[in-house]
Design a protein around this motif. Structure first.
Motif, PDB file in Angstrom:
ATOM      1  N   GLU A  90     -16.690   0.769   1.650  1.00  0.00           N
ATOM      2  CA  GLU A  90     -15.936  -0.059   0.870  1.00  0.00           C
ATOM      3  C   GLU A  90     -15.407   1.130  -0.270  1.00  0.00           C
ATOM      4  OE1 GLU A  90     -14.246  -2.346   1.442  1.00  0.00           O
ATOM      5  OE2 GLU A  90     -15.557  -3.801   2.761  1.00  0.00           O
ATOM      6  N   PRO A  91     -13.950   1.056  -0.721  1.00  0.00           N
ATOM      7  CA  PRO A  91     -13.070  -0.212  -0.074  1.00  0.00           C
ATOM      8  C   PRO A  91     -12.313   0.291   1.178  1.00  0.00           C
ATOM      9  CG  PRO A  91     -12.065   1.127  -1.800  1.00  0.00           C
ATOM     10  CD  PRO A  91     -13.493   1.836  -1.614  1.00  0.00           C
ATOM     11  N   PHE A  92     -12.902   1.400   1.556  1.00  0.00           N
ATOM     12  CA  PHE A  92     -11.892   1.894   2.966  1.00  0.00           C
ATOM     13  C   PHE A  92     -12.243   1.089   4.098  1.00  0.00           C
ATOM     14  CE2 PHE A  92     -12.820   5.628   0.342  1.00  0.00           C
ATOM     15  CZ  PHE A  92     -11.518   5.900  -0.203  1.00  0.00           C
ATOM     16  N   LYS A  93     -13.355   0.462   4.325  1.00  0.00           N
ATOM     17  CA  LYS A  93     -13.633  -0.492   5.357  1.00  0.00           C
ATOM     18  C   LYS A  93     -12.452  -1.590   5.332  1.00  0.00           C
ATOM     19  CE  LYS A  93     -17.550  -2.549   7.157  1.00  0.00           C
ATOM     20  NZ  LYS A  93     -18.851  -3.076   6.995  1.00  0.00           N
ATOM     21  N   SER A  94     -12.408  -2.261   4.094  1.00  0.00           N
ATOM     22  CA  SER A  94     -11.367  -3.191   4.097  1.00  0.00           C
ATOM     23  C   SER A  94     -10.102  -2.854   4.171  1.00  0.00           C
ATOM     24  CB  SER A  94     -11.515  -3.898   2.644  1.00  0.00           C
ATOM     25  OG  SER A  94     -12.882  -4.173   2.532  1.00  0.00           O
ATOM     26  N   ILE A  95      -9.618  -1.725   3.778  1.00  0.00           N
ATOM     27  CA  ILE A  95      -8.133  -1.195   3.920  1.00  0.00           C
ATOM     28  C   ILE A  95      -8.077  -1.038   5.442  1.00  0.00           C
ATOM     29  CG2 ILE A  95      -7.176   1.250   3.798  1.00  0.00           C
ATOM     30  CD1 ILE A  95      -8.301   1.641   1.022  1.00  0.00           C
ATOM     31  N   ASN A  96      -8.712  -0.561   6.196  1.00  0.00           N
ATOM     32  CA  ASN A  96      -8.596  -0.490   7.680  1.00  0.00           C
ATOM     33  C   ASN A  96      -8.176  -1.996   8.126  1.00  0.00           C
ATOM     34  OD1 ASN A  96      -8.525   2.130   7.943  1.00  0.00           O
ATOM     35  ND2 ASN A  96     -11.117   2.193   7.781  1.00  0.00           N
ATOM     36  N   GLN A  97      -8.770  -3.166   7.576  1.00  0.00           N
ATOM     37  CA  GLN A  97      -8.391  -4.390   8.086  1.00  0.00           C
ATOM     38  C   GLN A  97      -6.778  -4.912   7.750  1.00  0.00           C
ATOM     39  OE1 GLN A  97     -10.764  -5.310   9.960  1.00  0.00           O
ATOM     40  NE2 GLN A  97     -12.175  -3.922   9.020  1.00  0.00           N
ATOM     41  N   ILE A  98      -6.304  -4.079   6.700  1.00  0.00           N
ATOM     42  CA  ILE A  98      -5.028  -4.623   6.132  1.00  0.00           C
ATOM     43  C   ILE A  98      -3.780  -4.505   6.978  1.00  0.00           C
ATOM     44  CG2 ILE A  98      -3.214  -4.231   4.405  1.00  0.00           C
ATOM     45  CD1 ILE A  98      -5.580  -3.125   2.721  1.00  0.00           C
ATOM     46  N   LYS A  99      -3.076  -5.298   7.272  1.00  0.00           N
ATOM     47  CA  LYS A  99      -1.884  -5.343   8.091  1.00  0.00           C
ATOM     48  C   LYS A  99      -0.704  -4.803   7.539  1.00  0.00           C
ATOM     49  CE  LYS A  99      -3.422  -7.073  12.009  1.00  0.00           C
ATOM     50  NZ  LYS A  99      -4.915  -7.209  11.848  1.00  0.00           N
ATOM     51  N   ASP A 100      -0.368  -5.610   6.259  1.00  0.00           N
ATOM     52  CA  ASP A 100       0.836  -5.002   5.582  1.00  0.00           C
ATOM     53  C   ASP A 100       0.397  -4.181   4.638  1.00  0.00           C
ATOM     54  OD1 ASP A 100       3.072  -4.693   4.357  1.00  0.00           O
ATOM     55  OD2 ASP A 100       3.694  -6.836   4.528  1.00  0.00           O
ATOM     56  N   LYS A 101       0.541  -2.920   4.740  1.00  0.00           N
ATOM     57  CA  LYS A 101       0.005  -1.936   3.841  1.00  0.00           C
ATOM     58  C   LYS A 101       0.832  -1.843   2.316  1.00  0.00           C
ATOM     59  CE  LYS A 101      -2.603   1.172   6.838  1.00  0.00           C
ATOM     60  NZ  LYS A 101      -2.325   2.135   7.655  1.00  0.00           N
ATOM     61  N   LYS A 102       2.243  -1.957   2.507  1.00  0.00           N
ATOM     62  CA  LYS A 102       3.017  -1.828   1.481  1.00  0.00           C
ATOM     63  C   LYS A 102       2.712  -3.116   0.387  1.00  0.00           C
ATOM     64  CE  LYS A 102       8.016  -0.608   0.917  1.00  0.00           C
ATOM     65  NZ  LYS A 102       7.349   0.434   0.138  1.00  0.00           N
ATOM     66  N   GLN A 103       2.775  -4.344   1.354  1.00  0.00           N
ATOM     67  CA  GLN A 103       2.361  -5.347   0.346  1.00  0.00           C
ATOM     68  C   GLN A 103       1.062  -5.289  -0.402  1.00  0.00           C
ATOM     69  OE1 GLN A 103       2.032  -9.261   2.503  1.00  0.00           O
ATOM     70  NE2 GLN A 103       1.578 -10.241   0.359  1.00  0.00           N
ATOM     71  N   PHE A 104       0.128  -4.702   0.225  1.00  0.00           N
ATOM     72  CA  PHE A 104      -1.067  -4.590  -0.382  1.00  0.00           C
ATOM     73  C   PHE A 104      -1.047  -3.376  -1.617  1.00  0.00           C
ATOM     74  CE2 PHE A 104      -4.787  -1.458  -0.363  1.00  0.00           C
ATOM     75  CZ  PHE A 104      -5.652  -2.174  -0.914  1.00  0.00           C
ATOM     76  N   ILE A 105      -0.368  -2.671  -1.676  1.00  0.00           N
ATOM     77  CA  ILE A 105       0.067  -1.560  -2.624  1.00  0.00           C
ATOM     78  C   ILE A 105       0.867  -2.190  -3.756  1.00  0.00           C
ATOM     79  CG2 ILE A 105       1.466   0.686  -3.074  1.00  0.00           C
ATOM     80  CD1 ILE A 105      -1.613   1.193  -1.865  1.00  0.00           C
ATOM     81  N   GLU A 106       1.778  -2.939  -3.262  1.00  0.00           N
ATOM     82  CA  GLU A 106       2.815  -3.764  -4.267  1.00  0.00           C
ATOM     83  C   GLU A 106       1.811  -4.817  -5.055  1.00  0.00           C
ATOM     84  OE1 GLU A 106       5.675  -3.244  -5.442  1.00  0.00           O
ATOM     85  OE2 GLU A 106       5.878  -1.680  -3.837  1.00  0.00           O
ATOM     86  N   GLU A 107       0.918  -5.403  -4.500  1.00  0.00           N
ATOM     87  CA  GLU A 107      -0.028  -6.270  -5.109  1.00  0.00           C
ATOM     88  C   GLU A 107      -1.038  -5.390  -6.036  1.00  0.00           C
ATOM     89  OE1 GLU A 107       0.064  -9.704  -1.568  1.00  0.00           O
ATOM     90  OE2 GLU A 107      -2.034  -8.817  -2.222  1.00  0.00           O
ATOM     91  N   LEU A 108      -1.434  -4.470  -5.709  1.00  0.00           N
ATOM     92  CA  LEU A 108      -2.505  -3.611  -6.423  1.00  0.00           C
ATOM     93  C   LEU A 108      -1.727  -3.123  -7.697  1.00  0.00           C
ATOM     94  CD1 LEU A 108      -4.468  -1.128  -4.436  1.00  0.00           C
ATOM     95  CD2 LEU A 108      -5.245  -3.166  -5.632  1.00  0.00           C
ATOM     96  N   TYR A 109      -0.403  -2.711  -7.640  1.00  0.00           N
ATOM     97  CA  TYR A 109       0.278  -2.184  -8.704  1.00  0.00           C
ATOM     98  C   TYR A 109       0.995  -3.329  -9.668  1.00  0.00           C
ATOM     99  CZ  TYR A 109      -0.150   2.782  -7.846  1.00  0.00           C
ATOM    100  OH  TYR A 109      -0.758   3.804  -7.614  1.00  0.00           O
ATOM    101  N   SER A 110       0.646  -4.421  -9.164  1.00  0.00           N
ATOM    102  CA  SER A 110       1.319  -5.522 -10.054  1.00  0.00           C
ATOM    103  C   SER A 110       0.537  -5.837 -11.293  1.00  0.00           C
ATOM    104  CB  SER A 110       1.525  -6.862  -9.180  1.00  0.00           C
ATOM    105  OG  SER A 110       0.252  -7.507  -8.939  1.00  0.00           O
TER     106      SER A 110
END
Ligand code: ASP
Length: 718
Positions: A476-496
């Motif tokens: 972790e957190p790479f294991k979970s990253i590999n499950q992510i479908k929408d990477k862009k959205q994931f980054i936007e959420e992190l950066y919010s």
């Protein structure tokens, strides 16, 4: 021609040319520390002055003329604190004092009088004052700890004790303890640090950087990579920062210029501060670099260079601001590419492995040695097998700390909260009460420097790449990253993240002791906390490895010394070194030979090759007029620009004075050939060539092109 006849002729020719001194002898590999300079019989190699003139602890000698400036070397060339170094060594400084309207990188800079010189905040010049072996004290402290994971800490603790003790004894010096041989030899160096450095003469970029990235780490070379700065001190000789009333520093010794320069085959030597080399490390260490460190950093830097360059294409202000960063990245990227190629071409890992097999046979052949060193190689292998398992982990985590401001802020938040739970005495130095202002300043800088859109891109590149690495994909957190479908959205959420929105939301929460890290639900902080924990795990593993290596390397080198029946020159570690050699061409690959001196004709030819080869127009004019003055090389009948020599240099040797047999300045070292980037692991007379700018080019440019009469007068050449 009959075969035997031919052979005889070659043999005769060999002896004739050799006895006439036409073929220079091979220099010893090595960057000799001050303690070894008197052991290498330099007079036999070609030096025509006494070795005492180079280094004498009891009287002024040439080493007093040497400074470490930025990450480079420089040397005093007048009794008024004038220092010569490379253009690329002061590039960042010139950039800092430039604006789009007054861009000294483009125009160059010359201060005909001292009042016109430009102070550069933060630039320092460090002189080696003395040294002393403190191995016994350091190793005693190390040997007192039982737990191997604590060994490196015990060494660092003892080193800071020594440093503090020495600085308390004499407040005018800066002390440093350098590891000469891992686990064996530690030397205390005392330095004087001059803090008021001003720009005197900088050629335009089209000269100082001619050939740009295309020619970096390349020979034939036509770059006028030189600059002059001046060091100042207070009237009573104190090394204080810039003050109007400061006066030029009077060095104990300065180097005189030989305006006649060198010729093919001449003996030369260099003094300087080479950074880091790894010649004494085992095959497994090189394997680790080859498989993990070098390719990871090379690929990441190459991506960053492209990314920043594209951003700068439509934004000249950003392009200027980022130019120094790009230059630094590009320098490392190409160097690492050269190293990867060199390790592969030389078969270096296999060669070292074979050598270790031979060493093992030698150890096994003697019961006393077998008892003492029998398992050393095997145990070293085990330590590095463990490092292979960690692979790129620490490089990934360090890259985030280097290139993402958002990450730096989140990481600081977590680290601060954790450290503040400890009693003051146990906290990391950064978090002690006395240093709080520095933290606030860092935070202000990071918020000011942060561009969220750029940050997101870089952060995404680093973490999504890492998530594919075998050594990280199941953690972790790479294991979970590999499950992510929408990477862009994931980054936007992190950066919010609200907490990291601005200083006003960040700093009060950071400083509020009632806000605990466990209570923070912020998505970015939670994500970074996983990386923070991962880094701590990795650092613990590394500490154990370092402790083991510290003991094993001492035994490994000792066994090797017994086997080879000789002592070694310590690897470079940013301390003052001497290296010597001869001006000499070489063959980089099949059917190609590089002659050792390049000339202005070559610069003119390259000026038609495109962007990196933009020429300073006045050079062309003067060349066409044939106004080369007294600077022409008598044999090549042209103005020499750069030359190569087979010394053993590394990063940090940039700006090193190239000195002739009489200790006079004949050029300034600035680079190595592509093949020689592997010097850091293995030097060889067949491919190791350092590159310097010829003194005749420096003087001609200052004189004929820019009319810098005052400068030439100070150098005592006109
Ligand atoms: N260019 C290097 C430096 O900046 C010199 C080298 O690596 O040979 O020190």
């Amino acid at each position: 021609m009959k075969k035997n006849n031919g052979l005889l002729k070659i043999v005769i020719l060999f002896f004739v040319t050799f006895s006439l001194g036409l073929l220079p002898p091979k220099p010893d590999e090595g960057m000799f520390p001050l303690s070894d300079i008197h052991k290498i019989n330099l007079n036999e190699k070609g030096l025509k002055i006494s070795v005492d003139e180079i280094y004498n602890p009891n009287a002024p000698s040439m080493v007093d003329a040497l400074v470490r400036i930025g990450g480079c070397t420089g040397s005093f060339v007048s009794d008024e604190g004038l220092i010569i170094t490379n253009h690329h060594c002061v590039f960042g400084a010139v950039q800092r004092v430039s604006t789009l309207e007054q861009n000294y990188l483009e125009t160059g800079f010359y201060a005909p009088s001292k009042e016109k010189e430009i102070p550069v905040e933060g630039l320092t010049a460090r002189i080696t004052v003395s040294y002393e072996d403190v191995s016994k004290e350091v190793l005693e402290a190390a040997n007192q700890v039982q737990d191997v994971s604590e060994r490196s800490k015990a060494i660092s603790k003892k080193i800071s004790e020594i440093v503090n003790r020495e600085q308390a004894k004499d407040s005018t010096i800066t002390a440093e303890v350098s590891e000469m041989f891992v686990g064996e030899q530690y030397v205390l160096f005392r330095y004087k640090v001059l803090r008021d450095i001003r720009l005197v003469y900088v050629p335009p970029r089209t000269v100082g950087e001619f050939g740009g990235e295309s020619d970096n780490w390349i020979y034939p070379r036509h770059t006028g990579d030189f600059s002059f700065v001046r060091a100042y001190v207070s009237k009573d000789g104190k090394a204080i920062p810039y003050n109007e009333k400061n006066v030029p520093y009077r060095p104990r010794k300065f180097i005189r210029v030989n305006k006649n320069g060198i010729d093919d085959g001449d003996f030369v030597f260099l003094l300087g501060y080479p950074g880091r080399t790894f010649k004494h490390f085992p095959s497994y260490f090189v394997e680790y670099h080859y498989n993990y460190q070098l390719p990871y950093i090379q690929e990441l830097y190459s991506w960053l260079i492209n990314y920043y360059t594209k951003l700068g294409e439509n934004d000249p202000e950003f392009a200027l601001e980022i130019s120094s960063t790009i230059k630094g990245l590009a320098n490392t990227e190409k160097n690492y590419r050269g190293k990867i190629q060199g390790i592969r071409n030389l078969n270096l890992i296999d060669k070292k492995r074979n050598e270790e097999r031979e060493l093992q046979k030698f150890i096994d052949s003697n019961p006393e040695l077998r008892d003492k060193y029998g398992n050393v190689i095997k145990e070293l292998e085990e330590v590095y097998q463990d490092a292979f398992k960690s692979g790129r982990s620490l490089f990934v985590l360090n890259a985030l700390r280097m290139f993402s401001e958002q990450f730096k802020l989140a990481n600081l938040f977590i680290d601060y909260k954790i450290e503040m739970n400890k009693p003051e005495a146990e906290r990391k130095a950064d978090y002690k009460e006395a240093n709080k202002n520095k933290i606030i300043n860092d935070i202000n800088d990071w918020f000011a420097e942060r561009d969220l859109e750029i940050d997101k891109e870089i952060f995404s590149k680093i973490i999504f790449d890492a998530a594919k690495f075998d050594e990280l994909k199941n953690l972790e957190p790479f294991k979970s990253i590999n499950q992510i479908k929408d990477k862009k959205q994931f980054i936007e959420e992190l950066y919010s993240s609200e907490l990291l929105k601005n200083q006003e939301s960040f700093t009060p929460k950071l400083l509020d002791d009632n806000v605990k890290i466990e209570d923070i639900k912020d998505p970015f902080i939670r994500f970074v906390k996983q990386l923070y924990d991962l880094r701590n795990d990795e650092l613990k593993k590394q500490q154990i490895r370092d402790g083991k290596v510290n003991i094993l390397m001492a035994n490994f080198n000792e066994a090797k010394r017994r086997w080879l029946n000789k002592s070694f020159v310590p690897d470079a570690n940013s301390t003052l070194r001497l290296t010597y050699g001869y001006v000499k061409g070489y063959s980089p690959r099949d059917a190609v030979y590089y002659s050792p001196i390049s000339s202005l004709k070559g610069m003119i030819e390259k000026s038609y090759w495109g962007t990196d080869y933009r020429i300073y127009e006045k050079i062309k004019e003067i060349y066409q007029r044939g106004d080369l003055g007294e600077y022409v090389h008598p044999k090549i009948k042209d103005l020499p620009v750069a030359f190569i020599y087979n010394t053993d240099t590394s990063g940090g040797n940039s700006g090193s004075p190239i000195l002739d047999a009489y200790g006079r300045l004949v050029g300034v070292n600035f680079d190595r050939s592509f093949e020689a980037t592997i010097n850091d692991y293995a030097w060889s007379d067949s491919y190791s060539r350092s590159i310097g700018v010829d003194i005749r080019f420096i003087l001609w440019f200052a004189d004929k092109v820019t009319g810098a009469k005052e400068l030439l007068k100070e150098l005592n050449v006109n």
